[in-house]
Design an enzyme around this catalytic site. Sequence first.
Site, PDB file in Angstrom:
ATOM      1  N   HIS A 240       0.813  -1.224   0.000  1.00  0.00           N
ATOM      2  CA  HIS A 240       0.000   0.000   0.000  1.00  0.00           C
ATOM      3  C   HIS A 240       0.848   1.278   0.000  1.00  0.00           C
ATOM      4  CE1 HIS A 240      -3.451  -2.490   1.167  1.00  0.00           C
ATOM      5  NE2 HIS A 240      -2.752  -2.967   2.170  1.00  0.00           N
TER       6      HIS A 240
HETATM    7  C1  BDR Z   1      -3.151   0.831   5.265  1.00  0.00           C
HETATM    8  O1  BDR Z   1      -3.346   0.332   6.576  1.00  0.00           O
HETATM    9  C2  BDR Z   1      -2.139  -0.129   7.121  1.00  0.00           C
HETATM   10  O2  BDR Z   1      -2.288  -1.404   7.647  1.00  0.00           O
HETATM   11  C3  BDR Z   1      -1.108  -0.053   6.030  1.00  0.00           C
HETATM   12  O3  BDR Z   1       0.130   0.368   6.569  1.00  0.00           O
HETATM   13  C4  BDR Z   1      -1.656   0.958   5.070  1.00  0.00           C
HETATM   14  O4  BDR Z   1      -1.250   2.265   5.395  1.00  0.00           O
HETATM   15  C5  BDR Z   1      -3.843  -0.089   4.291  1.00  0.00           C
HETATM   16  O5  BDR Z   1      -5.207  -0.129   4.546  1.00  0.00           O
END
Ligand code: BDR
Length: 310
Positions: A240
């Site tokens: 992500h």
């Molecule tokens: C987001 O949530 C976190 O778990 C990850 O780091 C990312 O920023 C994804 O939904």
Amino acid sequence: MNPIIIDTDPGQDDAIALLLAAASPELELLGITTVAGNVPLALTTRNARIVMELAGRRDVPICAGADRPLDVPLVTAEHVHGDTGLNGIELPEPTLPTDPRHAVDFIVQTLRERGAGTVTLCPLGPLTNIALALRRAPDIAPRIRRIVLMGGGFFEGGNVTPAAEFNFYVDPRAAHEVFTSGVPITMAPLDVTHEVLTTAARIDAIRRLGTRVGEVVSAWMEFFERYDEEKYGQDGGPLHDPCVIAFLLQPALFTSRDCNVRIETASELTRGMSVIDWWGVTGLPANAQVLRHADSDGFFALLTERLARL
Ligand code: BDR
Ligand code: CA
């Protein structure tokens, strides 16, 4: 050089985003601010220090920020990231000190000192620190060049509830205040991050760098991906947060559309949902550039080449 502040809650994918930024001379990393999210604040701050030490970047201030969302209790994600937030490989406790300034003070001070319209904010976690900075010092809003953030989801739905992505779910009020601030926003929602998957071949290429960074990042990826592999039945997990940094480095890796985006704060069912007017049905003005598709091979070529520099 492009001056940036990264606001983050590491998290393996945050950590890889930090390494990508630390390895990229196009970006001037002015500071790292931490926020409670994937794990509590003490751990996200510790993890940011570990990562910058691993990167050999002791020159970047790391400032701790909000330890809870604006008006709801903190929700964390140890089931995804492990109990430390950086599970996957044993790493020494960091020796790099935390900067004494509060994250919100650091953000406000830096934006006031630097030329108006020059500094980009890169939030990779809940938007608490950014909203607090905008509340405390509304004069900074027009000074921010752009906010490029990871959060939300539309076609993919959510990853915490059917409607909401984690970062917006954890602090929906903060997300709402940022999206109504008038600051230009680019958002990397789940729709695009779920295209950037850590397949076995891509992890192997990083491990074969033969460096400590390659060893650590490949171990983090293998730990992190197991959650999404089980959930979605696919090879690999979504990187992500590195999408934010990759966008700054090579925007042509992504397709996008300018849209009106609003964040649900009231409903229990859809708390933190990003309501993206992709088809322009409301006639409301666009307040965000929404990333939609990624060139994932190009993304991993960039990431691997940059990690090789550390
Ligand atoms: C987001 O949530 C976190 O778990 C990850 O780091 C990312 O920023 C994804 O939904
Ligand atoms: Ca994150």
